[in-house]
Design a protein around this motif. Sequence first.
Motif, PDB file in Angstrom:
ATOM      1  N   GLU A 342      12.626  11.951 -14.220  1.00 10.83           N
ATOM      2  CA  GLU A 342      11.542  11.014 -14.496  1.00 10.83           C
ATOM      3  C   GLU A 342      11.196  11.084 -15.979  1.00 10.83           C
ATOM      4  OE1 GLU A 342       7.809  10.316 -11.937  1.00 10.83           O
ATOM      5  OE2 GLU A 342       7.102  11.581 -13.579  1.00 10.83           O
ATOM      6  N   THR A 343      11.298   9.941 -16.655  1.00 12.16           N
ATOM      7  CA  THR A 343      10.943   9.874 -18.069  1.00 12.16           C
ATOM      8  C   THR A 343       9.766   8.936 -18.251  1.00 12.16           C
ATOM      9  OG1 THR A 343      12.599   8.133 -18.450  1.00 12.16           O
ATOM     10  CG2 THR A 343      13.271  10.397 -18.846  1.00 12.16           C
ATOM     11  N   ARG A 344       8.846   9.323 -19.134  1.00 10.79           N
ATOM     12  CA  ARG A 344       7.631   8.545 -19.392  1.00 10.79           C
ATOM     13  C   ARG A 344       7.534   8.185 -20.870  1.00 10.79           C
ATOM     14  NH1 ARG A 344       3.024   9.263 -15.648  1.00 10.79           N
ATOM     15  NH2 ARG A 344       3.878  10.102 -13.705  1.00 10.79           N
ATOM     16  N   TYR A 345       7.308   6.905 -21.128  1.00 16.90           N
ATOM     17  CA  TYR A 345       7.064   6.407 -22.472  1.00 16.90           C
ATOM     18  C   TYR A 345       5.713   5.701 -22.504  1.00 16.90           C
ATOM     19  CZ  TYR A 345      11.774   7.020 -24.480  1.00 16.90           C
ATOM     20  OH  TYR A 345      12.939   7.540 -24.990  1.00 16.90           O
ATOM     21  N   LYS A 346       5.119   5.638 -23.682  1.00 17.34           N
ATOM     22  CA  LYS A 346       3.920   4.829 -23.867  1.00 17.34           C
ATOM     23  C   LYS A 346       4.269   3.370 -23.590  1.00 17.34           C
ATOM     24  CE  LYS A 346       2.321   7.953 -27.509  1.00 17.34           C
ATOM     25  NZ  LYS A 346       2.062   8.094 -28.962  1.00 17.34           N
ATOM     26  N   SER A 347       3.322   2.624 -23.039  1.00 18.92           N
ATOM     27  CA  SER A 347       3.578   1.213 -22.756  1.00 18.92           C
ATOM     28  C   SER A 347       3.647   0.436 -24.063  1.00 18.92           C
ATOM     29  CB  SER A 347       2.483   0.637 -21.856  1.00 18.92           C
ATOM     30  OG  SER A 347       1.241   0.643 -22.532  1.00 18.92           O
ATOM     31  N   GLY A 348       4.296  -0.714 -24.015  1.00 23.67           N
ATOM     32  CA  GLY A 348       4.465  -1.530 -25.208  1.00 23.67           C
ATOM     33  C   GLY A 348       5.929  -1.756 -25.491  1.00 23.67           C
ATOM     34  N   PHE A 349       6.264  -2.906 -26.025  1.00 19.23           N
ATOM     35  CA  PHE A 349       7.648  -3.321 -26.213  1.00 19.23           C
ATOM     36  C   PHE A 349       8.436  -2.294 -27.023  1.00 19.23           C
ATOM     37  CE2 PHE A 349      10.785  -6.450 -28.197  1.00 19.23           C
ATOM     38  CZ  PHE A 349      11.588  -6.462 -27.066  1.00 19.23           C
ATOM     39  N   LEU A 350       9.538  -1.833 -26.446  1.00 18.60           N
ATOM     40  CA  LEU A 350      10.399  -0.846 -27.081  1.00 18.60           C
ATOM     41  C   LEU A 350      11.828  -1.092 -26.627  1.00 18.60           C
ATOM     42  CD1 LEU A 350      10.791   1.809 -28.726  1.00 18.60           C
ATOM     43  CD2 LEU A 350      10.356   3.052 -26.603  1.00 18.60           C
ATOM     44  N   THR A 351      12.735  -1.206 -27.574  1.00 12.88           N
ATOM     45  CA  THR A 351      14.143  -1.435 -27.228  1.00 12.88           C
ATOM     46  C   THR A 351      14.957  -0.176 -27.509  1.00 12.88           C
ATOM     47  OG1 THR A 351      14.629  -2.320 -29.430  1.00 12.88           O
ATOM     48  CG2 THR A 351      13.986  -3.891 -27.718  1.00 12.88           C
TER      49      THR A 351
END
Length: 366
Positions: A342-351
């Motif tokens: 399980e990986t978690r990133y901050k929300s918001g457009f990211l490519t």
Amino acid sequence: MFEIGPGKVAAKTFFDVEFPKGHVGIKSFDAELVDEEGNSVPLYEAYLHHWFAIKYHAKDWNMLKIVPKNPLEGAIYIRNEGTCNSYILPAYWGLGGESRGTKSNIPDPYAVEQGNPSYVPIGYEEKWLLNLMVIDTRGTKHRKHCTECRCNRFNLPKNFYNVTLGIDGKPLSSNYKGGIFCCQDNLQCKLKKDFEAPTRKLALRYKITWVDWSQQQIPVRFYILDSTDRVRKNGSQIIHDCQSEFTIPPNNGKKHSHPHIEKANIPIEKGGYLIYGTSHMHTGVINATLYGQDGRILYTSKPTYGDGKEPGNEKGYVVGMSGSYPKPGSIKIKDGETLTVETRYKSGFLTGAMGHMYIYLADRLA
């Protein structure tokens, strides 16, 4: 060493790189980007997107007394024990911008066994290659977007989407907004008007520590697990469909959006004792966690963000990912156990986001 100019991408592969000779146990493998004088290069000037070390067996043409036009003809690439498709994530070591602050040392008496002659086919030699991607962001209009390989920030050829194949081997969709395919070698990220700076020579400096192999060493198996792996079955056959990268959709300006979560349930054919684990992720990461089949947390890897200017502490960049060194014998993964990445990133457009878990397993304890 390679040459790179402002806004340019260098995606290079170096074959037959220097590596410890003989039957050895690798204890650590660290790398960083340096200039021609050997000085560390900050990420805000040249972003080290990734580097990978990959093992291969090359034909010994001296033994065969043949000199082909392509010395790599007939080479056999040896991937790690991970579950992704054979050509996806085959490396034994590799990280990215977080390299300087991420530990790679394996505790005694464990090591990655290399150079065992009984594993090399007759007529072949064991060799190593280094693959890397570096983005020179000096003078770019949108430095952060360049490091994310956003397609609309690059001067792409007009027929780019017609001739570029994606990870599935099919022409790249025009919906592909960013990632490794828009960061191909020599592509140009858009520069500020009238910006000029000289090209320069950079190099990936790497340091390997090792010991001669002996009965006192206990071998570990290395796995790369990917949070994009979409496991499916074809009868009794398990198929792993790793994408290596993913795009995080826009959050439409919401200030308190939930994190973006990628999760994969991955069966491991052969388990073992967990000796060490870490992860490779990009800026925006919150954490990465590996769970056992019963829901227990095997380890969580967390980022360190820089807050300065010096190399290894660049403000706003991920400059390290924590590793896990559980007490030997305290965490055992069973044969056939299904692990959850399980990986978690901050929300918001990211490519071009990545979520790769690295684990080292041993069959026995000291």
